[in-house]
Scaffold this motif. Structure first.
Motif, PDB file in Angstrom:
ATOM      1  N   GLY A  66       0.814  -1.211   0.000  1.00  0.00           N
ATOM      2  CA  GLY A  66       0.000   0.000   0.000  1.00  0.00           C
ATOM      3  C   GLY A  66       0.847   1.260   0.000  1.00  0.00           C
ATOM      4  N   GLN A  67       1.901   1.278   0.811  1.00  0.00           N
ATOM      5  CA  GLN A  67       2.785   2.445   0.841  1.00  0.00           C
ATOM      6  C   GLN A  67       3.497   2.626  -0.489  1.00  0.00           C
ATOM      7  N   MET A  68       3.881   1.521  -1.117  1.00  0.00           N
ATOM      8  CA  MET A  68       4.543   1.597  -2.419  1.00  0.00           C
ATOM      9  C   MET A  68       3.626   2.242  -3.464  1.00  0.00           C
ATOM     10  N   ARG A  69       2.375   1.823  -3.478  1.00  0.00           N
ATOM     11  CA  ARG A  69       1.438   2.401  -4.444  1.00  0.00           C
ATOM     12  C   ARG A  69       1.248   3.897  -4.189  1.00  0.00           C
ATOM     13  N   LEU A  70       1.184   4.281  -2.918  1.00  0.00           N
ATOM     14  CA  LEU A  70       1.024   5.700  -2.597  1.00  0.00           C
ATOM     15  C   LEU A  70       2.269   6.481  -3.001  1.00  0.00           C
ATOM     16  N   HIS A  71       3.445   5.883  -2.824  1.00  0.00           N
ATOM     17  CA  HIS A  71       4.687   6.552  -3.215  1.00  0.00           C
ATOM     18  C   HIS A  71       4.703   6.844  -4.711  1.00  0.00           C
ATOM     19  N   PHE A  72       4.381   5.850  -5.519  1.00  0.00           N
ATOM     20  CA  PHE A  72       4.421   6.069  -6.968  1.00  0.00           C
ATOM     21  C   PHE A  72       3.283   6.978  -7.431  1.00  0.00           C
ATOM     22  N   ALA A  73       2.156   6.950  -6.716  1.00  0.00           N
ATOM     23  CA  ALA A  73       1.095   7.918  -7.016  1.00  0.00           C
ATOM     24  C   ALA A  73       1.577   9.336  -6.730  1.00  0.00           C
ATOM     25  N   ALA A  74       2.303   9.510  -5.616  1.00  0.00           N
ATOM     26  CA  ALA A  74       2.860  10.831  -5.287  1.00  0.00           C
ATOM     27  C   ALA A  74       3.857  11.273  -6.352  1.00  0.00           C
ATOM     28  N   LEU A  75       4.686  10.341  -6.837  1.00  0.00           N
ATOM     29  CA  LEU A  75       5.647  10.681  -7.885  1.00  0.00           C
ATOM     30  C   LEU A  75       4.944  11.191  -9.136  1.00  0.00           C
ATOM     31  N   LEU A  76       3.894  10.486  -9.565  1.00  0.00           N
ATOM     32  CA  LEU A  76       3.161  10.918 -10.759  1.00  0.00           C
ATOM     33  C   LEU A  76       2.485  12.268 -10.533  1.00  0.00           C
ATOM     34  N   LEU A  77       1.929  12.472  -9.344  1.00  0.00           N
ATOM     35  CA  LEU A  77       1.298  13.757  -9.052  1.00  0.00           C
ATOM     36  C   LEU A  77       2.315  14.894  -9.009  1.00  0.00           C
ATOM     37  N   LEU A  78       3.490  14.627  -8.452  1.00  0.00           N
ATOM     38  CA  LEU A  78       4.534  15.660  -8.420  1.00  0.00           C
ATOM     39  C   LEU A  78       4.985  16.031  -9.832  1.00  0.00           C
ATOM     40  N   LEU A  79       5.136  15.035 -10.703  1.00  0.00           N
ATOM     41  CA  LEU A  79       5.492  15.325 -12.092  1.00  0.00           C
ATOM     42  C   LEU A  79       4.386  16.129 -12.768  1.00  0.00           C
ATOM     43  N   ALA A  80       3.136  15.741 -12.508  1.00  0.00           N
ATOM     44  CA  ALA A  80       2.024  16.486 -13.094  1.00  0.00           C
ATOM     45  C   ALA A  80       1.970  17.910 -12.556  1.00  0.00           C
ATOM     46  N   ALA A  81       2.316  18.095 -11.275  1.00  0.00           N
ATOM     47  CA  ALA A  81       2.280  19.426 -10.669  1.00  0.00           C
ATOM     48  C   ALA A  81       3.332  20.348 -11.269  1.00  0.00           C
ATOM     49  N   VAL A  82       4.438  19.783 -11.751  1.00  0.00           N
ATOM     50  CA  VAL A  82       5.436  20.619 -12.428  1.00  0.00           C
ATOM     51  C   VAL A  82       4.835  21.231 -13.691  1.00  0.00           C
ATOM     52  N   ILE A  83       3.986  20.461 -14.375  1.00  0.00           N
ATOM     53  CA  ILE A  83       3.353  20.959 -15.603  1.00  0.00           C
ATOM     54  C   ILE A  83       2.127  21.795 -15.283  1.00  0.00           C
ATOM     55  N   TRP A  84       1.320  21.314 -14.322  1.00  0.00           N
ATOM     56  CA  TRP A  84       0.114  22.048 -13.899  1.00  0.00           C
ATOM     57  C   TRP A  84       0.243  22.363 -12.410  1.00  0.00           C
ATOM     58  N   PRO A  85       0.814  23.519 -12.061  1.00  0.00           N
ATOM     59  CA  PRO A  85       1.085  23.840 -10.648  1.00  0.00           C
ATOM     60  C   PRO A  85      -0.140  23.817  -9.748  1.00  0.00           C
ATOM     61  N   ALA A  86      -1.338  23.849 -10.333  1.00  0.00           N
ATOM     62  CA  ALA A  86      -2.543  23.779  -9.501  1.00  0.00           C
ATOM     63  C   ALA A  86      -2.621  22.462  -8.737  1.00  0.00           C
ATOM     64  N   LEU A  87      -1.880  21.448  -9.192  1.00  0.00           N
ATOM     65  CA  LEU A  87      -1.870  20.146  -8.516  1.00  0.00           C
ATOM     66  C   LEU A  87      -0.837  20.086  -7.388  1.00  0.00           C
ATOM     67  N   ALA A  88      -0.177  21.191  -7.100  1.00  0.00           N
ATOM     68  CA  ALA A  88       0.905  21.183  -6.108  1.00  0.00           C
ATOM     69  C   ALA A  88       0.416  20.706  -4.751  1.00  0.00           C
ATOM     70  N   ARG A  89      -0.713  21.234  -4.286  1.00  0.00           N
ATOM     71  CA  ARG A  89      -1.183  20.860  -2.944  1.00  0.00           C
ATOM     72  C   ARG A  89      -1.612  19.397  -2.861  1.00  0.00           C
ATOM     73  N   PRO A  90      -2.402  18.881  -3.810  1.00  0.00           N
ATOM     74  CA  PRO A  90      -2.685  17.443  -3.748  1.00  0.00           C
ATOM     75  C   PRO A  90      -1.427  16.585  -3.824  1.00  0.00           C
ATOM     76  N   ALA A  91      -0.465  16.980  -4.647  1.00  0.00           N
ATOM     77  CA  ALA A  91       0.782  16.217  -4.751  1.00  0.00           C
ATOM     78  C   ALA A  91       1.531  16.218  -3.431  1.00  0.00           C
ATOM     79  N   GLY A  92       1.611  17.385  -2.788  1.00  0.00           N
ATOM     80  CA  GLY A  92       2.291  17.474  -1.496  1.00  0.00           C
ATOM     81  C   GLY A  92       1.606  16.652  -0.437  1.00  0.00           C
ATOM     82  N   LEU A  93       0.271  16.640  -0.459  1.00  0.00           N
ATOM     83  CA  LEU A  93      -0.483  15.881   0.534  1.00  0.00           C
ATOM     84  C   LEU A  93      -0.261  14.378   0.362  1.00  0.00           C
ATOM     85  N   VAL A  94      -0.269  13.895  -0.876  1.00  0.00           N
ATOM     86  CA  VAL A  94      -0.066  12.467  -1.126  1.00  0.00           C
ATOM     87  C   VAL A  94       1.367  12.075  -0.785  1.00  0.00           C
TER      88      VAL A  94
END
Length: 441
Positions: free
Chosen positions: A377-405
């Motif tokens: 479960g932690q592994m899946r959350l880690h890689f989800a956070a990685l994808l969200l962080l990459l997406a947040a670089v392109i769309w900064p509006a995702l910064a807070r959800p990425a940081g939370l995950v």
């Protein structure tokens, strides 16, 4: 030929555990900092929030685990006699922690005195750590490529620390380096040695042993084990020539040096993935999946860096370095670190419980130290956070959800590691109680 393992040389379990259990806490802080600052933290690599989060991850997550691992790894793999490891850990651990807090806060608040306190903390902590490591690695009679690469990694940490202390002291005293070096040049060389000469070199050296041993793969080809560290060291030395005053021509061929370094990184990642595809056991465990994710991230990092270099319109974007940073830090290095923690901590529990002996017959095996479901479960959350962080670089509006995950992933990791430590403490106490009862009868 792999070096013989000297388990009797292992330091007390409290030595690495203090580093391991501290590290995820600062990942949580970094994620919550991104939640607090939001898109402003991802404006560019020079945003105060980006600098603070980067150093929280690099210094107080990665460095903590890597130092704790080295104190264990060098003793067991190289058979090195580490001078008073408990004392070294007692001094180094709080100083690294304090230095990282000073440095991250200094970037956020732009307080000069905090940069100076960070420089002092790191000088004391890593000066002691590097001295102890260097003496241990130079005196050991062990031989082999993994040991040589570990020595190069320790040298890479030395260069990184020296350059980092110069940078922190410069920012703290508000003095300019323009008469000798440009600040940007010094930063770029510091980053290259930190990520390439220290972090990647250490991962390469460790992988020569742990990938074949723990993941049941064929050994790395001999030519590759020699090429990677030598080539990486050459690339770093050539990259560092831009620091030499008067060597203006160095700037002209720096893009070629960068491309060579990325090709080496990509070659290492591709070779590791190839070996893992030929492993003897087909069922993938959590550590293997983390390593595969790290190697895929390294391939993506190498490819992205080459594209940015060849297409300046992309590479010149303010957030391009952030894209590379996310791939390198959470993508490559944290993935390897978390995967190895899930292998190291259960093994250390088992090893130290076995060494204590006793009459307790219900000791858990290594697979029972941390529940499989919790790791997955932690592994899946880690890689989800990685994808969200990459997406947040392109769309900064995702910064807070990425940081939370990301913060949630680090919190889950901390919970899993605390659980493993509690399992050890519980069965250690049972062994001691059983031994005492046996002695009294």
């Amino acid at each position: 030929m792999q070096p013989a393992l000297s388990f009797e040389q292992a330091p007390p379990i409290s030595v690495p555990y203090r580093f391991f259990l501290t590290a995820p806490l600062f990942g949580i802080v970094a994620g919550l900092l991104l939640v607090w600052l939001g898109p402003a933290a991802l404006e560019s690599r020079w945003a105060p929030g980006a600098l603070a989060m980067t150093h929280l991850i690099v210094v107080d997550f990665m460095l903590q685990v890597m130092c704790g691992s080295l104190l264990q790894f060098v003793a067991v793999v190289a058979g090195a006699n580490i001078w008073r490891p408990r004392l070294v850990a007692t001094l180094v651990h709080p100083l690294i922690t304090a230095g990282a807090v000073f440095l991250a806060t200094a970037f956020l608040l732009e307080q000069q005195v905090l940069f100076l306190l960070a420089a002092l903390s790191f000088t004391l902590a890593l000066g002691l750590f590097l001295t102890v490591m260097a003496i241990s690695l130079l005196r050991t009679p062990a031989r082999g490529m993994p040991l040589l690469v570990l020595r190069l990694a320790v040298f890479g940490l030395l260069v990184t620390v020296v350059l980092g202390v110069i940078l922190a002291s410069t920012l703290g005293m508000h003095e300019s380096l323009q008469s000798v070096w440009s600040l940007l040049t010094l930063i770029n060389v510091h980053v290259a040695w930190g990520l390439g000469g220290w972090a990647l070199m250490l991962v390469i050296g460790v992988s020569y042993l742990v990938v074949p041993m723990f993941q049941l793969t064929p050994a790395y080809p001999l030519w590759l084990t020699r090429l990677l560290p030598a080539g990486l060291l050459l690339v770093l030395c050539l990259w560092s020539l831009q620091l030499l005053p008067g060597l203006a021509g160095a700037q002209a061929w720096q893009p070629g040096v960068l491309l060579a370094g990325m090709l080496l990184a990509g070659l290492y990642a591709a070779a590791t993935l190839s070996l893992q595809s030929r492993r003897r056991r087909k069922q993938a465990d959590i550590t293997l999946v983390f390593w595969r994710g790290a190697m895929l991230s390294l391939l993506a990092l190498a490819f992205s860096a080459m594209v940015f270099e060849l297409l300046p319109q992309l590479g010149g974007h303010a957030r391009a370095p952030l894209w590379l940073g996310v791939l390198a830090l959470p993508g490559v290095f944290l993935s390897v670190i978390i995967g190895m923690l899930y292998k190291i901590m259960p093994f250390l529990n088992w090893l130290h419980l076995q060494q204590q002996g006793g009459t307790v017959t219900t000791q858990p095996n290594m697979k029972q130290m941390i529940p499989e479901g919790a790791m997955r479960g932690q592994m899946r959350l880690h890689f989800a956070a990685l994808l969200l962080l990459l997406a947040a670089v392109i769309w900064p509006a995702l910064a807070r959800p990425a940081g939370l995950v990301f913060a949630a992933s680090c919190l889950w990791l901390e919970w899993n590691l605390i659980g493993a430590a509690r399992v050890y403490a519980r069965f250690r106490d049972k062994i001691r109680a059983a031994t005492a009862a046996s002695a009294s009868t």
